[in-house]
Design a protein around this motif. Structure first.
Motif, PDB file in Angstrom:
ATOM      1  N   LEU A 161       5.205 -64.400-131.290  1.00 46.03           N
ATOM      2  CA  LEU A 161       6.286 -65.326-131.638  1.00 46.03           C
ATOM      3  C   LEU A 161       7.626 -64.789-131.135  1.00 46.03           C
ATOM      4  N   SER A 162       7.797 -63.473-131.236  1.00 43.29           N
ATOM      5  CA  SER A 162       9.008 -62.852-130.713  1.00 43.29           C
ATOM      6  C   SER A 162       9.103 -63.037-129.203  1.00 43.29           C
ATOM      7  N   ALA A 163       7.955 -62.999-128.518  1.00 45.76           N
ATOM      8  CA  ALA A 163       7.945 -63.171-127.068  1.00 45.76           C
ATOM      9  C   ALA A 163       8.434 -64.556-126.667  1.00 45.76           C
ATOM     10  N   VAL A 164       8.087 -65.563-127.469  1.00 47.74           N
ATOM     11  CA  VAL A 164       8.584 -66.914-127.196  1.00 47.74           C
ATOM     12  C   VAL A 164      10.108 -66.939-127.324  1.00 47.74           C
ATOM     13  N   CYS A 165      10.614 -66.303-128.388  1.00 50.19           N
ATOM     14  CA  CYS A 165      12.072 -66.216-128.567  1.00 50.19           C
ATOM     15  C   CYS A 165      12.704 -65.440-127.410  1.00 50.19           C
ATOM     16  N   TYR A 166      12.019 -64.384-126.970  1.00 49.21           N
ATOM     17  CA  TYR A 166      12.577 -63.556-125.903  1.00 49.21           C
ATOM     18  C   TYR A 166      12.649 -64.314-124.582  1.00 49.21           C
ATOM     19  N   ALA A 167      11.666 -65.188-124.347  1.00 52.30           N
ATOM     20  CA  ALA A 167      11.693 -65.994-123.126  1.00 52.30           C
ATOM     21  C   ALA A 167      12.963 -66.849-123.090  1.00 52.30           C
ATOM     22  N   TYR A 168      13.271 -67.472-124.211  1.00 44.96           N
ATOM     23  CA  TYR A 168      14.498 -68.276-124.288  1.00 44.96           C
ATOM     24  C   TYR A 168      15.719 -67.375-124.211  1.00 44.96           C
ATOM     25  N   ASN A 169      15.606 -66.177-124.779  1.00 44.85           N
ATOM     26  CA  ASN A 169      16.697 -65.210-124.722  1.00 44.85           C
ATOM     27  C   ASN A 169      17.028 -64.814-123.282  1.00 44.85           C
ATOM     28  N   ILE A 170      16.002 -64.716-122.427  1.00 47.62           N
ATOM     29  CA  ILE A 170      16.226 -64.395-121.022  1.00 47.62           C
ATOM     30  C   ILE A 170      17.071 -65.483-120.355  1.00 47.62           C
ATOM     31  N   ILE A 171      16.764 -66.746-120.681  1.00 44.94           N
ATOM     32  CA  ILE A 171      17.526 -67.863-120.123  1.00 44.94           C
ATOM     33  C   ILE A 171      18.979 -67.798-120.592  1.00 44.94           C
ATOM     34  N   LEU A 172      19.177 -67.536-121.875  1.00 48.35           N
ATOM     35  CA  LEU A 172      20.537 -67.443-122.405  1.00 48.35           C
ATOM     36  C   LEU A 172      21.273 -66.251-121.790  1.00 48.35           C
ATOM     37  N   MET A 173      20.570 -65.144-121.555  1.00 52.82           N
ATOM     38  CA  MET A 173      21.176 -63.978-120.928  1.00 52.82           C
ATOM     39  C   MET A 173      21.658 -64.327-119.524  1.00 52.82           C
ATOM     40  N   ARG A 174      20.863 -65.116-118.807  1.00 56.00           N
ATOM     41  CA  ARG A 174      21.255 -65.553-117.457  1.00 56.00           C
ATOM     42  C   ARG A 174      22.528 -66.412-117.534  1.00 56.00           C
ATOM     43  N   ARG A 175      22.582 -67.318-118.499  1.00 57.95           N
ATOM     44  CA  ARG A 175      23.766 -68.171-118.652  1.00 57.95           C
ATOM     45  C   ARG A 175      24.991 -67.336-119.033  1.00 57.95           C
ATOM     46  N   GLN A 176      24.798 -66.391-119.947  1.00 58.69           N
ATOM     47  CA  GLN A 176      25.909 -65.526-120.338  1.00 58.69           C
ATOM     48  C   GLN A 176      26.430 -64.732-119.153  1.00 58.69           C
ATOM     49  N   ALA A 177      25.511 -64.223-118.350  1.00 57.18           N
ATOM     50  CA  ALA A 177      25.899 -63.363-117.238  1.00 57.18           C
ATOM     51  C   ALA A 177      26.761 -64.093-116.215  1.00 57.18           C
ATOM     52  N   TYR A 234      21.511 -59.637-114.258  1.00 60.08           N
ATOM     53  CA  TYR A 234      21.251 -61.076-114.327  1.00 60.08           C
ATOM     54  C   TYR A 234      22.439 -61.907-113.842  1.00 60.08           C
ATOM     55  N   GLY A 235      23.608 -61.294-113.744  1.00 62.58           N
ATOM     56  CA  GLY A 235      24.753 -61.985-113.177  1.00 62.58           C
ATOM     57  C   GLY A 235      24.720 -61.988-111.663  1.00 62.58           C
ATOM     58  N   ARG A 236      23.739 -61.279-111.055  1.00 62.52           N
ATOM     59  CA  ARG A 236      23.709 -61.123-109.608  1.00 62.52           C
ATOM     60  C   ARG A 236      22.371 -61.503-108.963  1.00 62.52           C
ATOM     61  N   ALA A 237      21.416 -61.956-109.775  1.00 59.50           N
ATOM     62  CA  ALA A 237      20.128 -62.386-109.221  1.00 59.50           C
ATOM     63  C   ALA A 237      19.484 -63.388-110.169  1.00 59.50           C
ATOM     64  N   GLU A 238      18.552 -64.156-109.636  1.00 57.20           N
ATOM     65  CA  GLU A 238      17.886 -65.204-110.394  1.00 57.20           C
ATOM     66  C   GLU A 238      17.001 -64.650-111.503  1.00 57.20           C
ATOM     67  N   THR A 239      16.834 -65.460-112.565  1.00 57.43           N
ATOM     68  CA  THR A 239      15.937 -65.101-113.662  1.00 57.43           C
ATOM     69  C   THR A 239      14.517 -64.876-113.160  1.00 57.43           C
ATOM     70  N   SER A 240      14.006 -65.805-112.352  1.00 59.11           N
ATOM     71  CA  SER A 240      12.617 -65.711-111.893  1.00 59.11           C
ATOM     72  C   SER A 240      12.395 -64.528-110.954  1.00 59.11           C
ATOM     73  N   TYR A 241      13.457 -64.030-110.327  1.00 57.21           N
ATOM     74  CA  TYR A 241      13.343 -62.853-109.457  1.00 57.21           C
ATOM     75  C   TYR A 241      13.336 -61.564-110.268  1.00 57.21           C
ATOM     76  N   LEU A 242      14.133 -61.517-111.334  1.00 60.57           N
ATOM     77  CA  LEU A 242      14.263 -60.294-112.125  1.00 60.57           C
ATOM     78  C   LEU A 242      13.227 -60.174-113.244  1.00 60.57           C
ATOM     79  N   ALA A 243      12.637 -61.295-113.664  1.00 61.68           N
ATOM     80  CA  ALA A 243      11.712 -61.266-114.801  1.00 61.68           C
ATOM     81  C   ALA A 243      10.609 -60.208-114.677  1.00 61.68           C
TER      82      ALA A 243
END
Length: 298
Positions: A161-177, A234-243
């Motif tokens: 369940l935490s992993a599901v939250c973390y997946a969304y967290n990665i997206i938010l981290m990309r937006r923040q960056a 994450y401010g310098r590369a795509e989410t799907s590249y860094l994941a």
């Protein structure tokens, strides 16, 4: 206009961020066993807010825009749920197994990146998700074979369940960056997580013994450093590249779990981790898009 950062540099910095985060996980596991998940998160977040404030306000930053503050608040809420679930589970599951289960998060993040950030998703992602799911089943089968008990199974579910939250967290981290630097992100995340947790403080908070102070301070410093490094990347590369850098955490978890907690890594856990990592790498395997094409994501 500043010169673009080579994707390989961003990948290396993100990998270092994961290594730092893994060391923090080891400290947090010991603290959670000693004082519980809630108090570990509460006091680490408060310490992290103080550390973050030193770096953030030292440069006299401008007040973030309202939209950026909402994004900080949003990620703080998701991070609170994510962390509580993960560290509660980590106290009941071997480190390597716990980290292997979280490997499903980058794959989920790739789908979310397509939905929320409009990043292109390769059709192989569907096949990759089935491979990764088979890896999760292998890890759970290994857990049953090791007879870790009901507590460990509940811990594994909490980590998923935490992993599901973390997946969304990665997206938010990309937006923040894309709208804030690492110092601002680290400060506001610690503050928002601390505030959310403080709501339950009258009922759940317990002042830890002084012997836990060094570990709490160390965990806060490592978490702040990791946030800074990952935000920079994450401010310098795509989410799907860094994941895929997430998979390096398995190596660190295996080493630290063995050295600190005398945990052994079973063959099914290794096989499951390889399947999940392979599936995610299959889904993410493509050339990263230049940063200039992603301005609409903000």
């Amino acid at each position: 206009m500043s010169r673009p950062t080579p994707p390989g540099i961003a990948f290396a910095v993100a990998t270092l961020g994961i290594a730092v985060f893994s060391c923090m996980d080891a400290l947090m596991k010991g603290l959670t066993i000693a004082i519980g998940a809630y108090n570990t998160m509460l006091w680490r977040s408060l310490a992290g807010a103080l550390i973050g404030a030193l770096f953030h306000f030292a440069r006299g930053p401008a007040r973030p825009a309202a939209s950026t503050l909402r994004l900080h608040f949003h990620r703080g809420l998701v991070a609170t749920a994510m962390a509580l679930l993960f560290f509660w589970g980590l106290a009941r599951v071997p480190m390597a197994q716990a980290i292997a289960l979280t490997f499903i998060a980058p794959l989920i993040a790739i789908f979310l990146a397509g939905l929320l950030l409009k990043e292109r998703i390769d059709r192989r992602a569907i096949v990759a998700s089935l491979i990764a799911f088979a890896g999760v089943l292998l890890i759970l089968a290994g857990q049953a074979r090791m007879e870790l008990g009901r507590e460990a199974f509940a811990g594994a579910i909490a980590i998923l369940l935490s992993a599901v939250c973390y997946a969304y967290n990665i997206i938010l981290m990309r937006r923040q960056a894309l709208v804030a630097d690492g110092r601002e992100v680290a400060f506001y995340q610690n503050v928002t997580v601390g505030l959310f947790l403080a709501l339950a403080a009258p009922v759940l908070a317990v002042v830890p013994d002084a012997e836990h102070a060094p570990a709490l301070l160390g965990a806060a410093m490592l978490a702040t450093l990791s946030l800074f490094l990952l935000t920079w990347a994450y401010g310098r590369a795509e989410t799907s590249y860094l994941a895929p850098v997430e998979y390096t955490a398995f190596v660190w978890a295996s080493i630290l779990g063995y050295l600190v907690f005398d945990e052994r890594v079973g063959p099914l856990t290794v096989a499951g981790a390889l399947l999940i990592a392979g599936g995610c790498l299959m889904a993410a395997r493509r050339k990263p898009v230049p940063m200039g094409n992603l301005e609409g994501a903000t």
